[in-house]
Design a protein around this motif. Structure first.
Motif, PDB file in Angstrom:
ATOM      1  N   LEU A 141       0.831  -1.208   0.000  1.00 13.95           N
ATOM      2  CA  LEU A 141       0.000   0.000   0.000  1.00 13.95           C
ATOM      3  C   LEU A 141       0.869   1.264   0.000  1.00 13.95           C
ATOM      4  N   THR A 142       2.011   1.188   0.652  1.00 16.98           N
ATOM      5  CA  THR A 142       2.953   2.303   0.606  1.00 16.98           C
ATOM      6  C   THR A 142       3.500   2.476  -0.807  1.00 16.98           C
ATOM      7  N   ALA A 143       3.786   1.357  -1.472  1.00 12.28           N
ATOM      8  CA  ALA A 143       4.332   1.401  -2.830  1.00 12.28           C
ATOM      9  C   ALA A 143       3.342   2.008  -3.821  1.00 12.28           C
ATOM     10  N   VAL A 144       2.042   1.839  -3.556  1.00 12.47           N
ATOM     11  CA  VAL A 144       1.041   2.412  -4.467  1.00 12.47           C
ATOM     12  C   VAL A 144       0.549   3.779  -3.975  1.00 12.47           C
ATOM     13  N   GLY A 145       1.254   4.338  -3.000  1.00 13.76           N
ATOM     14  CA  GLY A 145       0.977   5.700  -2.553  1.00 13.76           C
ATOM     15  C   GLY A 145      -0.181   5.850  -1.593  1.00 13.76           C
ATOM     16  N   LEU A 146      -0.502   4.792  -0.860  1.00 12.19           N
ATOM     17  CA  LEU A 146      -1.649   4.840   0.057  1.00 12.19           C
ATOM     18  C   LEU A 146      -1.247   4.556   1.498  1.00 12.19           C
ATOM     19  N   GLU A 147      -0.039   4.938   1.857  1.00 13.36           N
ATOM     20  CA  GLU A 147       0.432   4.666   3.212  1.00 13.36           C
ATOM     21  C   GLU A 147      -0.395   5.392   4.269  1.00 13.36           C
ATOM     22  N   ASP A 148      -1.093   6.466   3.867  1.00 13.78           N
ATOM     23  CA  ASP A 148      -1.932   7.206   4.809  1.00 13.78           C
ATOM     24  C   ASP A 148      -3.410   6.824   4.696  1.00 13.78           C
ATOM     25  N   ARG A 149      -3.688   5.699   4.008  1.00 15.73           N
ATOM     26  CA  ARG A 149      -5.070   5.255   3.827  1.00 15.73           C
ATOM     27  C   ARG A 149      -5.269   3.811   4.295  1.00 15.73           C
ATOM     28  N   ASP A 151      -6.278   2.411   6.980  1.00  8.86           N
ATOM     29  CA  ASP A 151      -7.487   2.118   7.752  1.00  8.86           C
ATOM     30  C   ASP A 151      -8.758   2.636   7.094  1.00  8.86           C
ATOM     31  N   HIS A 152      -8.647   3.102   5.867  1.00  6.44           N
ATOM     32  CA  HIS A 152      -9.816   3.612   5.151  1.00  6.44           C
ATOM     33  C   HIS A 152     -10.551   2.465   4.445  1.00  6.44           C
ATOM     34  N   ARG A 153     -11.869   2.453   4.536  1.00  2.00           N
ATOM     35  CA  ARG A 153     -12.673   1.490   3.795  1.00  2.00           C
ATOM     36  C   ARG A 153     -12.896   2.012   2.372  1.00  2.00           C
ATOM     37  N   PRO A 154     -13.254   1.116   1.428  1.00  2.00           N
ATOM     38  CA  PRO A 154     -13.412   1.541   0.028  1.00  2.00           C
ATOM     39  C   PRO A 154     -14.333   2.746  -0.157  1.00  2.00           C
ATOM     40  N   GLN A 161      -8.034   5.329  -6.134  1.00  2.00           N
ATOM     41  CA  GLN A 161      -7.388   4.758  -4.945  1.00  2.00           C
ATOM     42  C   GLN A 161      -7.834   3.320  -4.722  1.00  2.00           C
ATOM     43  N   CYS A 162      -9.107   3.038  -4.966  1.00  2.00           N
ATOM     44  CA  CYS A 162      -9.594   1.660  -4.836  1.00  2.00           C
ATOM     45  C   CYS A 162      -8.876   0.743  -5.825  1.00  2.00           C
ATOM     46  N   GLN A 163      -8.628   1.238  -7.037  1.00  2.00           N
ATOM     47  CA  GLN A 163      -7.938   0.415  -8.021  1.00  2.00           C
ATOM     48  C   GLN A 163      -6.486   0.179  -7.607  1.00  2.00           C
ATOM     49  N   VAL A 165      -5.537  -0.093  -4.460  1.00  2.00           N
ATOM     50  CA  VAL A 165      -5.653  -1.142  -3.442  1.00  2.00           C
ATOM     51  C   VAL A 165      -5.772  -2.506  -4.124  1.00  2.00           C
ATOM     52  N   ALA A 166      -6.543  -2.572  -5.204  1.00  2.00           N
ATOM     53  CA  ALA A 166      -6.711  -3.828  -5.938  1.00  2.00           C
ATOM     54  C   ALA A 166      -5.390  -4.320  -6.518  1.00  2.00           C
ATOM     55  N   VAL A 167      -4.562  -3.387  -7.003  1.00  2.00           N
ATOM     56  CA  VAL A 167      -3.237  -3.761  -7.508  1.00  2.00           C
ATOM     57  C   VAL A 167      -2.387  -4.322  -6.372  1.00  2.00           C
ATOM     58  N   ALA A 168      -2.402  -3.650  -5.224  1.00  2.00           N
ATOM     59  CA  ALA A 168      -1.639  -4.129  -4.073  1.00  2.00           C
ATOM     60  C   ALA A 168      -2.105  -5.515  -3.653  1.00  2.00           C
ATOM     61  N   ARG A 169      -3.417  -5.732  -3.625  1.00  2.00           N
ATOM     62  CA  ARG A 169      -3.951  -7.047  -3.261  1.00  2.00           C
ATOM     63  C   ARG A 169      -3.492  -8.120  -4.242  1.00  2.00           C
ATOM     64  N   ALA A 170      -3.470  -7.803  -5.523  1.00  2.00           N
ATOM     65  CA  ALA A 170      -3.067  -8.774  -6.536  1.00  2.00           C
ATOM     66  C   ALA A 170      -1.608  -9.193  -6.382  1.00  2.00           C
ATOM     67  N   LEU A 171      -0.814  -8.326  -5.756  1.00  2.00           N
ATOM     68  CA  LEU A 171       0.620  -8.599  -5.623  1.00  2.00           C
ATOM     69  C   LEU A 171       1.001  -9.209  -4.277  1.00  2.00           C
ATOM     70  N   THR A 172       0.044  -9.390  -3.387  1.00  2.00           N
ATOM     71  CA  THR A 172       0.374  -9.743  -2.004  1.00  2.00           C
ATOM     72  C   THR A 172       1.120 -11.069  -1.878  1.00  2.00           C
ATOM     73  N   ASN A 173       0.834 -12.042  -2.751  1.00  2.00           N
ATOM     74  CA  ASN A 173       1.510 -13.339  -2.670  1.00  2.00           C
ATOM     75  C   ASN A 173       2.693 -13.453  -3.628  1.00  2.00           C
TER      76      ASN A 173
END
Length: 237
Positions: A141-149, A151-154, A161-163, A165-173
């Motif tokens: 999330l820091t890498a996609v520029g959302l380090e200050d988000r 605890d934010h819900r969609p 920003q939601c997209q 988050v989706a990129v970060a989720r796709a890369l988690t594993n």
């Protein structure tokens, strides 16, 4: 960058003689949407597949993501023959090697950005590995520029920003293959350009192969190769 047509190049994706048909809802027979399709994607390559709506782009991407079994033909992901795997083995391959970003991000609205990124490993989040899982999600999330988000819900985030988050989720594993289905379709031009720049940067950092389906020339120009889905088969530009 070397293309998949060259010899002695490791392949992220190899598709041979792929065909797929759907049964018509009215029971009047079937319709073939992909026909004797061939595709080779080198490790580390970014390939864009273009075509109009209804041409079979998303169907092809779902087959590459092991979410859909083709009617015939063979699919290999990182040298593994997908058609020879059981359902549980396909699920493990999908979890370990493939990241998927959909057009409409598909985040769970009741979870925070951090929790959404942790979803693929949520069952392990309370285990000994929990700290490492949270650390990875936070770093993404820091890498996609959302380090200050974190605890934010969609509902508290913009569409762009939601997209992210989706990129970060796709890369988690730490997948080796990232599949993008019209990743900028719901974004304005400026936000779309920002997301594409981010994907290009992350591609190098994470050593990714990327296949994206799109009708957008702006998206396609980011790729190493552009292919067109025509009459169920692929044609190189």
């Amino acid at each position: 960058m070397s293309t998949a047509q060259e010899t002695n190049v490791a392949l992220a994706v190899e598709v041979t003689g792929l065909s797929h048909e759907y049964r018509r809802p009215d029971g009047s027979g079937s319709e073939e949407i992909l026909r004797d399709l061939h595709l080779r994607v080198s490790s580390g390559e970014w390939v864009a597949i273009m075509g109009p709506s209804g041409s079979g782009k998303s169907t092809l991407l779902h087959i590459l993501g092991t979410l859909l079994v083709p009617s015939s033909g063979s699919v290999q992901i990182e040298g593994t023959a997908v058609d020879s795997l059981r359902d549980d083995e396909r699920a493990r391959l999908r979890s370990s090697s493939i990241g998927f970003v959909f057009q409409d991000h598909q985040l769970l609205p009741q979870l925070t950005a951090l929790e959404n990124v942790m979803i693929p490993n949520l069952a392990l989040a309370q285990s000994v590995a929990g700290a490492a899982i949270r650390e990875r999600a936070t770093a993404l999330l820091t890498a996609v520029g959302l380090e200050d988000r974190l605890d934010h819900r969609p509902g508290m985030l913009s569409v762009g920003q939601c997209q992210r988050v989706a990129v970060a989720r796709a890369l988690t594993n730490r997948p080796s293959l990232l599949l993008l289905d019209e990743p900028t379709g719901a974004l304005d031009q400026r936000t779309a350009a920002s997301l594409l720049d981010l994907l290009a940067e992350i591609r190098g950092q994470e050593s990714l192969s990327i296949v994206t389906v799109t009708h957008s020339l702006e998206v396609a120009t980011k790729a190493d190769r552009r292919l067109h889905l025509v009459h169920g088969g692929l044609r190189e530009e």
